[in-house]
Scaffold this motif. Structure first.
Motif, short mmCIF file in Angstrom:
data_model
loop_
_atom_site.label_atom_id
_atom_site.label_comp_id
_atom_site.label_asym_id
_atom_site.label_seq_id
_atom_site.Cartn_x
_atom_site.Cartn_y
_atom_site.Cartn_z
N SER A 1 -8.00 0.21 -9.29
CA SER A 1 -6.87 -0.20 -8.45
C SER A 1 -7.13 0.11 -6.99
O SER A 1 -6.86 -0.71 -6.11
N ARG A 2 -7.66 1.28 -6.72
CA ARG A 2 -7.95 1.66 -5.34
C ARG A 2 -9.05 0.77 -4.74
O ARG A 2 -8.98 0.41 -3.57
N LEU B 1 1.35 -3.22 -6.52
CA LEU B 1 0.24 -2.28 -6.51
C LEU B 1 -0.11 -1.85 -5.09
O LEU B 1 -0.34 -0.67 -4.84
N PHE B 2 -0.09 -2.79 -4.17
CA PHE B 2 -0.39 -2.48 -2.77
C PHE B 2 0.61 -1.46 -2.23
O PHE B 2 0.24 -0.46 -1.62
N ARG B 3 1.87 -1.68 -2.50
CA ARG B 3 2.93 -0.78 -2.03
C ARG B 3 2.78 0.60 -2.68
O ARG B 3 2.95 1.62 -2.03
N LYS B 4 2.44 0.62 -3.96
CA LYS B 4 2.29 1.88 -4.68
C LYS B 4 1.14 2.71 -4.09
O LYS B 4 1.28 3.93 -3.91
N ILE B 5 0.04 2.08 -3.78
CA ILE B 5 -1.13 2.80 -3.28
C ILE B 5 -1.04 3.07 -1.79
O ILE B 5 -1.34 4.18 -1.32
N GLU B 6 -0.61 2.09 -1.01
CA GLU B 6 -0.59 2.21 0.45
C GLU B 6 0.75 2.71 1.00
O GLU B 6 0.80 3.14 2.15
N GLY B 7 1.79 2.58 0.23
CA GLY B 7 3.10 3.04 0.70
C GLY B 7 3.81 2.07 1.62
O GLY B 7 4.86 2.36 2.16
N ILE B 8 3.24 0.87 1.81
CA ILE B 8 3.87 -0.14 2.67
C ILE B 8 3.83 -1.49 1.97
O ILE B 8 3.02 -1.73 1.12
#
Length: 114
Positions: free
Chosen positions: A71-72, A107-114
């Motif tokens: 995911s990362r 997934l983007f929001r979960k990993i990056e917070g935005i």
């Protein structure tokens, strides 16, 4: 019989060098195949090791589960694409093999917070 014992020791025991080689090879395969619908089970199979052993060993050595690592990698590649190739979010999501833009955004929001 001695060959089986040796194999199990190298792959499941304290055969650190072989274990590290397998995990490093897995990380390389994950980086190379990030654009494909990549699953940790497929990586384990291609390396000739059991999935359960692979998952536990990968997490022990890297500190994160194989699925989180993948995911990362996907999000890292997505950021590269969004900045350098000027693709839209939906184009980027489909380029990286997401089933929907919503799945990618979550997934983007979960990993990056935005």
């Amino acid at each position: 019989m001695l060959g089986i014992v040796s194999y199990k020791y190298k792959n499941y025991g304290d055969g650190g060098n072989r274990t590290e080689e397998v995990i490093n090879e897995a990380r390389q395969l994950m980086r190379e195949r990030v654009h494909h619908s990549l699953r940790a089970e497929d990586i384990a199979n291609s390396l000739g090791v059991g999935y359960s052993w692979f998952r536990q060993t990968f997490k022990r050595i890297t500190g994160i589960a194989p699925a989180q690592y993948i995911s990362r990698l996907l999000i890292s590649r997505a950021k590269e694409i969004l900045v350098s190739e000027q693709q839209s979010i939906s184009e980027t999501a489909y380029t990286l093999g997401f089933e929907s833009v919503g799945q990618f955004s979550t997934l983007f929001r979960k990993i990056e917070g935005i």
